[in-house]
Motif scaffolding. Structure first.
Motif, PDB file in Angstrom:
ATOM      1  N   VAL A  61     102.940  39.128 119.115  1.00  0.00           N
ATOM      2  CA  VAL A  61     102.053  38.891 117.981  1.00  0.00           C
ATOM      3  C   VAL A  61     101.667  37.413 117.951  1.00  0.00           C
ATOM      4  O   VAL A  61     102.372  36.573 118.505  1.00  0.00           O
ATOM      5  CB  VAL A  61     102.766  39.322 116.674  1.00  0.00           C
ATOM      6  N   ALA A  62     100.571  37.086 117.288  1.00  0.00           N
ATOM      7  CA  ALA A  62     100.139  35.684 117.173  1.00  0.00           C
ATOM      8  C   ALA A  62     101.088  34.884 116.283  1.00  0.00           C
ATOM      9  O   ALA A  62     101.627  33.862 116.684  1.00  0.00           O
ATOM     10  CB  ALA A  62      98.707  35.602 116.633  1.00  0.00           C
ATOM     11  N   GLN A 108     100.808  31.910 118.993  1.00  0.00           N
ATOM     12  CA  GLN A 108     100.476  30.898 117.985  1.00  0.00           C
ATOM     13  C   GLN A 108     101.741  30.230 117.451  1.00  0.00           C
ATOM     14  O   GLN A 108     102.074  29.153 117.879  1.00  0.00           O
ATOM     15  CB  GLN A 108      99.663  31.511 116.835  1.00  0.00           C
ATOM     16  N   ALA A 109     102.429  30.876 116.492  1.00  0.00           N
ATOM     17  CA  ALA A 109     103.563  30.222 115.840  1.00  0.00           C
ATOM     18  C   ALA A 109     104.661  31.215 115.492  1.00  0.00           C
ATOM     19  O   ALA A 109     104.382  32.341 115.101  1.00  0.00           O
ATOM     20  CB  ALA A 109     103.101  29.517 114.568  1.00  0.00           C
ATOM     21  N   ASP A 157      93.331  40.526 120.997  1.00  0.00           N
ATOM     22  CA  ASP A 157      92.223  39.754 120.429  1.00  0.00           C
ATOM     23  C   ASP A 157      91.999  40.005 118.942  1.00  0.00           C
ATOM     24  O   ASP A 157      90.888  39.875 118.442  1.00  0.00           O
ATOM     25  CB  ASP A 157      90.924  40.016 121.198  1.00  0.00           C
ATOM     26  N   GLN A 158      93.057  40.369 118.218  1.00  0.00           N
ATOM     27  CA  GLN A 158      92.977  40.582 116.777  1.00  0.00           C
ATOM     28  C   GLN A 158      93.925  39.613 116.076  1.00  0.00           C
ATOM     29  O   GLN A 158      95.038  39.398 116.542  1.00  0.00           O
ATOM     30  CB  GLN A 158      93.387  42.018 116.416  1.00  0.00           C
ATOM     31  N   PRO A 159      93.512  39.034 114.941  1.00  0.00           N
ATOM     32  CA  PRO A 159      94.434  38.176 114.186  1.00  0.00           C
ATOM     33  C   PRO A 159      95.564  39.028 113.619  1.00  0.00           C
ATOM     34  O   PRO A 159      95.325  40.114 113.098  1.00  0.00           O
ATOM     35  CB  PRO A 159      93.561  37.593 113.078  1.00  0.00           C
ATOM     36  N   ALA A 160      96.793  38.552 113.768  1.00  0.00           N
ATOM     37  CA  ALA A 160      97.924  39.358 113.303  1.00  0.00           C
ATOM     38  C   ALA A 160      99.099  38.470 112.931  1.00  0.00           C
ATOM     39  O   ALA A 160      99.378  37.480 113.598  1.00  0.00           O
ATOM     40  CB  ALA A 160      98.344  40.347 114.381  1.00  0.00           C
TER      41      ALA A 160
END
Length: 130
Positions: free
Chosen positions: A76-77, A93-94, A57-60
């Motif tokens: 990782v995101a 994410q990407a 739950d941390q942006p990374a």
């Protein structure tokens, strides 16, 4: 020819930028053994023998230079790969694979960009938003 260092403009597209402001570097010639947990930005220019995972739950954002190598799981995101990963890769994410990227292992992704010349030896599995 000297080694080239990654810069933010080299590896992150404008639409992938977030409010991440902190960053850490595993520099060239540095070898890390063990699990790495992080948040924010992590630039890898050396080698890691072990997993590299974002804190839950941390942006990374993880950026792996063309000279870098990770032997272990990556979770990782946002991920930008110009180097080598031997292990499972998961991004919620990407992922961007640069032309020099080499991945041996299964890749789980939501959004992915593969540049001509990049190689993935493993299964590619798209993840939907839950």
């Amino acid at each position: 020819m000297g080694s080239r260092h990654l810069g933010e403009s080299d590896v992150i597209r404008e639409d992938d930028k977030s409010t991440i402001e902190q960053g850490s570097i595993i520099g060239p010639g540095t070898h890390v053994t063990g699990q790495i947990l992080f948040s924010g930005k992590l630039y890898v220019e050396g080698s890691v023998h072990g997993s590299v995972c974002a804190l839950p739950d941390q942006p990374a954002t993880l950026m792996i230079s063309d000279q870098a190598r990770i032997d272990g799981e990556v979770r990782v995101a946002h991920l930008v790969v110009a180097g080598t990963i031997n292990g499972q890769v998961t991004s919620d994410q990407a992922i961007e694979f640069r032309p020099s990227a080499r991945v041996t292992g299964d890749v789980y992704y939501r959004r992915m960009e593969m540049r001509r010349g990049s190689i993935v030896e493993g299964r590619l599995t798209h993840q939907t938003i839950v």
